[in-house]
Motif scaffolding. Structure first.
Motif, short mmCIF file in Angstrom:
data_model
loop_
_atom_site.label_atom_id
_atom_site.label_comp_id
_atom_site.label_asym_id
_atom_site.label_seq_id
_atom_site.Cartn_x
_atom_site.Cartn_y
_atom_site.Cartn_z
N LEU A 177 0.21 -18.98 -10.54
CA LEU A 177 0.86 -18.57 -9.28
C LEU A 177 -0.19 -18.55 -8.18
CD1 LEU A 177 3.13 -15.45 -9.87
CD2 LEU A 177 3.75 -17.54 -8.70
N GLU A 178 0.19 -18.95 -6.98
CA GLU A 178 -0.77 -18.99 -5.89
C GLU A 178 -1.45 -17.62 -5.71
OE1 GLU A 178 -0.89 -21.13 -1.55
OE2 GLU A 178 0.99 -20.32 -2.29
N HIS A 179 -2.75 -17.60 -5.68
CA HIS A 179 -3.59 -16.41 -5.46
C HIS A 179 -3.59 -15.41 -6.64
CE1 HIS A 179 -3.83 -17.87 -1.42
NE2 HIS A 179 -2.54 -17.69 -1.20
N ALA A 180 -2.96 -15.77 -7.75
CA ALA A 180 -2.94 -14.81 -8.88
C ALA A 180 -4.36 -14.55 -9.37
CB ALA A 180 -2.08 -15.34 -10.02
N GLN A 181 -4.67 -13.26 -9.53
CA GLN A 181 -6.00 -12.88 -10.02
C GLN A 181 -5.95 -12.56 -11.51
OE1 GLN A 181 -8.76 -12.77 -7.67
NE2 GLN A 181 -7.12 -13.95 -6.73
N GLY A 202 -14.13 -14.67 -11.57
CA GLY A 202 -14.63 -14.17 -10.28
C GLY A 202 -13.77 -13.10 -9.66
N SER A 203 -12.66 -12.74 -10.29
CA SER A 203 -11.78 -11.73 -9.68
C SER A 203 -12.36 -10.32 -9.82
CB SER A 203 -10.40 -11.76 -10.35
OG SER A 203 -10.52 -11.31 -11.68
N GLY A 204 -13.19 -10.12 -10.83
CA GLY A 204 -13.74 -8.78 -11.06
C GLY A 204 -12.80 -7.89 -11.85
N LEU A 205 -11.63 -8.39 -12.20
CA LEU A 205 -10.70 -7.58 -12.99
C LEU A 205 -11.10 -7.63 -14.46
CD1 LEU A 205 -7.36 -8.74 -11.33
CD2 LEU A 205 -8.60 -6.63 -10.94
N GLY A 265 -1.66 -1.45 -4.18
CA GLY A 265 -2.90 -0.69 -4.18
C GLY A 265 -3.65 -0.87 -2.87
N PHE A 266 -4.92 -0.50 -2.86
CA PHE A 266 -5.70 -0.59 -1.63
C PHE A 266 -6.13 -2.03 -1.36
CE2 PHE A 266 -9.51 0.19 0.99
CZ PHE A 266 -8.87 0.89 2.01
N ASP A 267 -6.55 -2.74 -2.40
CA ASP A 267 -6.93 -4.15 -2.27
C ASP A 267 -5.98 -5.08 -3.02
OD1 ASP A 267 -9.29 -3.49 -0.90
OD2 ASP A 267 -10.31 -3.08 -2.79
N TRP A 268 -5.49 -4.59 -4.16
CA TRP A 268 -4.68 -5.42 -5.04
C TRP A 268 -3.23 -4.95 -5.08
CZ3 TRP A 268 -7.66 -9.28 -6.32
CH2 TRP A 268 -9.01 -9.08 -6.62
N THR A 269 -2.35 -5.89 -5.37
CA THR A 269 -0.96 -5.54 -5.65
C THR A 269 -0.64 -6.01 -7.06
OG1 THR A 269 -0.21 -5.63 -3.36
CG2 THR A 269 1.45 -6.04 -5.04
N ALA A 270 -0.03 -5.15 -7.86
CA ALA A 270 0.43 -5.54 -9.20
C ALA A 270 1.94 -5.59 -9.19
CB ALA A 270 -0.06 -4.52 -10.23
N PRO A 304 -3.96 -10.45 -4.49
CA PRO A 304 -4.62 -9.73 -3.40
C PRO A 304 -3.59 -9.25 -2.38
CG PRO A 304 -5.47 -11.98 -3.63
CD PRO A 304 -4.24 -11.89 -4.47
N ASN A 305 -3.78 -8.07 -1.82
CA ASN A 305 -2.78 -7.49 -0.90
C ASN A 305 -2.37 -8.42 0.23
OD1 ASN A 305 -2.33 -5.12 -2.13
ND2 ASN A 305 -3.39 -3.82 -0.65
N GLY A 306 -3.34 -9.14 0.78
CA GLY A 306 -3.03 -9.97 1.94
C GLY A 306 -2.27 -11.24 1.62
N GLN A 307 -2.17 -11.57 0.34
CA GLN A 307 -1.55 -12.86 0.00
C GLN A 307 -0.44 -12.71 -1.04
OE1 GLN A 307 -5.50 -13.91 -0.76
NE2 GLN A 307 -5.49 -15.66 0.59
N VAL A 308 0.32 -11.65 -0.90
CA VAL A 308 1.39 -11.43 -1.89
C VAL A 308 2.70 -12.03 -1.42
CG1 VAL A 308 2.66 -9.70 -3.19
CG2 VAL A 308 0.32 -9.24 -2.52
#
Lengths: 118, 110, 112
Positions: C10-14, C33-36, C81-86, C97-101
């Motif tokens: 999915l586009e931007h999926a971390q 590189g996502s850090g998750l 979340g603050f940076d991420w959306t699940a 990422p929050n900005g690209q959901v």
């Protein structure tokens, strides 16, 4: 127009409202009566409190996971969904509303909540 | 005063927290930060249980659930128990949940 | 049935993950590189299950009391979340990422 009225006027929105974190007041606009809006405020406030606790705990247990402080949450039901950002809630018809537009409006216009929820 | 709860069989840590989640007094944890964390967890969890109990009362129209008196989260070896603004961590194998809850209820009235 | 290989594309999926009904992480994919981490996804899975369960209680109570239908059964829960959306639906979730959901696209992919 304030954010509550703006959300209530959006396509597919059943109602929108705002609750205080202390739980002592609420306002709303849209197709809910006062009692249902009060119940909606109680439900949304309880979930917001829980989500903040969970994300704060995740952060403390797992370094900075990018999840805290929480900005909001969405519950997706069969035909109705609930979106909450900070202390603003919005009930939407899942079939006719644009979730993306509604959440974007809420994220753009509702300020971040940080620290104590009061 | 709450230090005497440490004498109850199975109790590994105990703390008293304020209504805003700050630690008032605590014993049993190796580091101060852990007690602060326990106080914050107990405060947050209390608030969450309270929110859920309020909703149960609202939906069932039965008042017997609120305000909640306390809560227990039980794992295989340990449990966290709370009454009022008191919380303790206990070892399931060496303590009695009934006794700990009774002592906590008493301590919460001090 | 969702598929982790498709979800992670999915586009931007971390991250994409599957969890059990009790919240344990069963499978996951993480974008480099996502850090998750898997530990974080396991905690996140438990958060999603806990909130879907509470939402089910609320939906039941709400429908019984108000007569307004449409919430139950709960299909999904999203944490912004603050940076991420699940976004979680059923037993699958994705982190964005929050900005690209794109919530609708994410729910559609999770439900497919």
């Amino acid at each position: 127009m304030n954010i509550i009225n703006e959300l209530a006027a959006m396509s597919g929105v059943i109602a929108a409202g705002e609750y205080s974190y202390r739980g002592d007041r609420f306002t709303y606009a849209g197709q809910l009566d006062e009692e249902k809006a009060r119940m909606a405020s109680i439900m949304c406030r309880a979930t917001t409190m829980a989500v903040h606790m969970q994300t704060d705990m995740m952060k403390s247990l797992n370094d900075d996971c990018g999840c805290a402080p929480a900005r909001g949450w969405i519950v997706k039901g069969g035909n109705v969904s609930v979106c909450v950002v900070a202390n603003v809630f919005c009930f939407i018809d899942s079939n006719s509303a644009s979730l993306n537009e509604i959440v974007k409006t809420m994220r753009d216009k509702v300020p971040n909540q940080d620290g104590q929820l009061i | 005063m709450i230090k005497r709860l440490m004498a109850v069989d199975g109790v590994m840590a105990v703390c008293h927290f304020r209504d805003d989640g700050a630690l008032v007094e605590g014993y049993g944890m190796p580091a101060g930060e852990q007690l602060v964390g326990l106080a914050k967890f107990a405060h947050d969890y209390k608030r969450m249980v309270q929110g859920n109990a309020d909703q149960l009362a609202m939906f069932t129209q039965v008042n017997g659930w609120t305000p909640p008196g306390g809560w227990i989260v039980r794992g295989p070896a340990m449990a966290v128990c709370s009454v009022g603004n008191m919380v303790c961590v206990m070892d399931n194998n060496s303590g009695s949940l009934n006794e700990v809850m009774q002592e906590l209820a008493e301590a919460a009235r001090w | 049935m969702a598929d982790l290989e498709k979800l992670i594309k999915l586009e931007h999926a971390q991250a994409a993950f599957k969890f059990s009904p009790s919240g344990e992480l069963l499978e996951h994919r993480i974008t480099a590189g996502s850090g998750l981490t898997a530990t974080m996804l396991d905690l996140l899975s438990h958060v999603c299950v806990a909130n879907m369960s509470i939402a089910s209680m609320q939906a039941r109570g709400w429908e019984n009391m108000t007569g307004m239908q449409g919430f139950y059964p709960i299909e999904g829960f999203t944490l912004i979340g603050f940076d991420w959306t699940a976004v979680a639906n059923g037993e699958y979730g994705v982190v964005l990422p929050n900005g690209q959901v794109d919530y609708e696209q994410a729910y559609a992919a999770l439900a497919s």
